[in-house]
Structures are given as C-alpha cells and as structure tokens.
Design a protein around this motif. Sequence first.
Motif, PDB file in Angstrom:
ATOM      1  N   LEU A 185       0.805  -1.225   0.000  1.00  0.00           N
ATOM      2  CA  LEU A 185       0.000   0.000   0.000  1.00  0.00           C
ATOM      3  C   LEU A 185       0.834   1.270   0.000  1.00  0.00           C
ATOM      4  O   LEU A 185       0.448   2.259  -0.619  1.00  0.00           O
ATOM      5  CB  LEU A 185      -0.968  -0.009   1.177  1.00  0.00           C
ATOM      6  CG  LEU A 185      -1.995  -1.144   1.183  1.00  0.00           C
ATOM      7  CD1 LEU A 185      -2.932  -1.002   2.369  1.00  0.00           C
ATOM      8  CD2 LEU A 185      -2.774  -1.205  -0.118  1.00  0.00           C
ATOM      9  N   GLU A 186       1.954   1.281   0.685  1.00  0.00           N
ATOM     10  CA  GLU A 186       2.785   2.495   0.718  1.00  0.00           C
ATOM     11  C   GLU A 186       3.370   2.790  -0.660  1.00  0.00           C
ATOM     12  O   GLU A 186       3.392   3.944  -1.090  1.00  0.00           O
ATOM     13  CB  GLU A 186       3.882   2.358   1.767  1.00  0.00           C
ATOM     14  CG  GLU A 186       3.346   2.392   3.189  1.00  0.00           C
ATOM     15  CD  GLU A 186       4.429   2.234   4.240  1.00  0.00           C
ATOM     16  OE1 GLU A 186       5.620   2.286   3.894  1.00  0.00           O
ATOM     17  OE2 GLU A 186       4.060   2.057   5.413  1.00  0.00           O
ATOM     18  N   LEU A 187       3.850   1.757  -1.347  1.00  0.00           N
ATOM     19  CA  LEU A 187       4.385   1.951  -2.691  1.00  0.00           C
ATOM     20  C   LEU A 187       3.261   2.338  -3.647  1.00  0.00           C
ATOM     21  O   LEU A 187       3.434   3.227  -4.491  1.00  0.00           O
ATOM     22  CB  LEU A 187       5.108   0.694  -3.178  1.00  0.00           C
ATOM     23  CG  LEU A 187       5.726   0.762  -4.571  1.00  0.00           C
ATOM     24  CD1 LEU A 187       6.646   1.967  -4.718  1.00  0.00           C
ATOM     25  CD2 LEU A 187       6.469  -0.533  -4.873  1.00  0.00           C
ATOM     26  N   ALA A 188       2.111   1.695  -3.519  1.00  0.00           N
ATOM     27  CA  ALA A 188       0.962   2.050  -4.355  1.00  0.00           C
ATOM     28  C   ALA A 188       0.592   3.512  -4.147  1.00  0.00           C
ATOM     29  O   ALA A 188       0.356   4.242  -5.114  1.00  0.00           O
ATOM     30  CB  ALA A 188      -0.224   1.142  -4.036  1.00  0.00           C
ATOM     31  N   GLU A 189       0.571   3.946  -2.888  1.00  0.00           N
ATOM     32  CA  GLU A 189       0.253   5.341  -2.588  1.00  0.00           C
ATOM     33  C   GLU A 189       1.221   6.285  -3.293  1.00  0.00           C
ATOM     34  O   GLU A 189       0.807   7.266  -3.927  1.00  0.00           O
ATOM     35  CB  GLU A 189       0.295   5.587  -1.080  1.00  0.00           C
ATOM     36  CG  GLU A 189       0.041   7.022  -0.698  1.00  0.00           C
ATOM     37  CD  GLU A 189       0.205   7.290   0.795  1.00  0.00           C
ATOM     38  OE1 GLU A 189       0.272   8.484   1.149  1.00  0.00           O
ATOM     39  OE2 GLU A 189       0.282   6.341   1.595  1.00  0.00           O
ATOM     40  N   ALA A 190       2.511   6.000  -3.198  1.00  0.00           N
ATOM     41  CA  ALA A 190       3.516   6.858  -3.827  1.00  0.00           C
ATOM     42  C   ALA A 190       3.319   6.911  -5.350  1.00  0.00           C
ATOM     43  O   ALA A 190       3.431   7.986  -5.959  1.00  0.00           O
ATOM     44  CB  ALA A 190       4.918   6.363  -3.493  1.00  0.00           C
ATOM     45  N   LEU A 191       3.002   5.784  -5.950  1.00  0.00           N
ATOM     46  CA  LEU A 191       2.776   5.742  -7.397  1.00  0.00           C
ATOM     47  C   LEU A 191       1.495   6.472  -7.785  1.00  0.00           C
ATOM     48  O   LEU A 191       1.447   7.157  -8.813  1.00  0.00           O
ATOM     49  CB  LEU A 191       2.753   4.294  -7.890  1.00  0.00           C
ATOM     50  CG  LEU A 191       4.108   3.584  -7.844  1.00  0.00           C
ATOM     51  CD1 LEU A 191       3.937   2.078  -7.993  1.00  0.00           C
ATOM     52  CD2 LEU A 191       5.038   4.134  -8.918  1.00  0.00           C
TER      53      LEU A 191
END
Length: 98
Positions: free
Chosen positions: A19-25
């Motif tokens: 989720l953190e990487l998805a958020e950044a993307l």
Amino acid sequence: MKADDLLARADEQRARGNLELAEALYVQAVEAGDEGEGIVTLTRARLRLAEVLLEQGRPEEADPLLGTVMRTEREGGILRAEVKAAARWMSQIRGWTV
C-alpha cells in the motif's frame, strides 16, 4: 513516466498489498495528470489514491480527493462509475445516508 503507466503500476502494487508503494505511485500519477495527461486518468488516479488512503486508515486525507472526484463531470458519463464510487466512500466517511 506517463500517468497511465504509473496508475497501472500502482494498481499492481496495491493488489500485492504494497500500500505504501501504491500510494507513492498514485501520487505520481496524480501529479502527471495535473501536467496534462487527461482528466480521465487524473480522476481515476485521485479515486484510487483516496481508496488506498482509506485502506490505510487515513480518511481525513482521502476526503478532499473524493470531493474533487465527485465534482468531476465528463460528457457521455465516462467518469460516472468513479463519481459514484467517490460518493459511496464519502457517505461512509461522513456518515451520510444515501
């Protein structure tokens, strides 16, 4: 990288539980959309960013994004599903009844 590509990568990471990487993307996709990539991609990126924020227990950050999506109108109803999804999320966040 184009907003559509960022959106696809973010969706993939979200599906994997990152989720953190998805958020950044998603944030990058929104920024790319703001630079003229298109209202459809921008709106979808905003909605998905709001959803991932909600999944992380951050409704106060998701709320303004959902409001922006709800105010988006497009001829032919292209974004109708996104606007309806945003309205459902807003009703849950704010305790509205539909």
